[in-house]
Design a protein around this motif. Structure first.
Motif, PDB file in Angstrom:
ATOM      1  N   ARG A 190       0.829  -1.213   0.000  1.00 28.09           N
ATOM      2  CA  ARG A 190       0.000   0.000   0.000  1.00 28.09           C
ATOM      3  C   ARG A 190       0.857   1.253   0.000  1.00 28.09           C
ATOM      4  N   MET A 191       1.966   1.245   0.734  1.00 25.37           N
ATOM      5  CA  MET A 191       2.863   2.398   0.740  1.00 25.37           C
ATOM      6  C   MET A 191       3.444   2.643  -0.655  1.00 25.37           C
ATOM      7  N   ALA A 192       3.824   1.570  -1.341  1.00 23.62           N
ATOM      8  CA  ALA A 192       4.398   1.698  -2.681  1.00 23.62           C
ATOM      9  C   ALA A 192       3.359   2.240  -3.661  1.00 23.62           C
ATOM     10  N   VAL A 193       2.143   1.748  -3.580  1.00 26.88           N
ATOM     11  CA  VAL A 193       1.086   2.214  -4.484  1.00 26.88           C
ATOM     12  C   VAL A 193       0.782   3.690  -4.242  1.00 26.88           C
ATOM     13  N   ILE A 194       0.678   4.078  -2.984  1.00 28.33           N
ATOM     14  CA  ILE A 194       0.415   5.490  -2.661  1.00 28.33           C
ATOM     15  C   ILE A 194       1.554   6.371  -3.145  1.00 28.33           C
ATOM     16  N   TYR A 195       2.787   5.917  -2.977  1.00 29.90           N
ATOM     17  CA  TYR A 195       3.941   6.672  -3.455  1.00 29.90           C
ATOM     18  C   TYR A 195       3.870   6.869  -4.967  1.00 29.90           C
ATOM     19  N   LEU A 196       3.585   5.774  -5.697  1.00 34.57           N
ATOM     20  CA  LEU A 196       3.512   5.873  -7.157  1.00 34.57           C
ATOM     21  C   LEU A 196       2.373   6.792  -7.590  1.00 34.57           C
ATOM     22  N   LEU A 197       1.238   6.691  -6.951  1.00 34.40           N
ATOM     23  CA  LEU A 197       0.113   7.554  -7.297  1.00 34.40           C
ATOM     24  C   LEU A 197       0.423   9.013  -6.991  1.00 34.40           C
ATOM     25  N   ALA A 198       1.041   9.270  -5.854  1.00 31.70           N
ATOM     26  CA  ALA A 198       1.392  10.641  -5.473  1.00 31.70           C
ATOM     27  C   ALA A 198       2.420  11.231  -6.422  1.00 31.70           C
TER      28      ALA A 198
END
Length: 48
Positions: A35-43
């Motif tokens: 989830r942290m990786a996905v949020i980072y990529l989206l941000a």
């Protein structure tokens, strides 16, 4: 992957959750990283 925490007695029995074969804690730990990786990529896409 279960995000945790589990609902003992509702989703799963304590015997199963506490067994040596249980991987619930691994799933929770890996889920946090994903989830942290996905949020980072989206941000990072929003900034561009």
């Amino acid at each position: 992957m279960h995000p945790g925490p589990i609902n003992r007695g509702v989703e799963i029995t304590s015997d199963v959750a506490d067994s040596k074969q249980s991987i619930i804690l691994n799933q929770v730990e890996n889920g946090v990283a994903i989830r942290m990786a996905v949020i980072y990529l989206l941000a990072s896409k929003i900034k561009q």
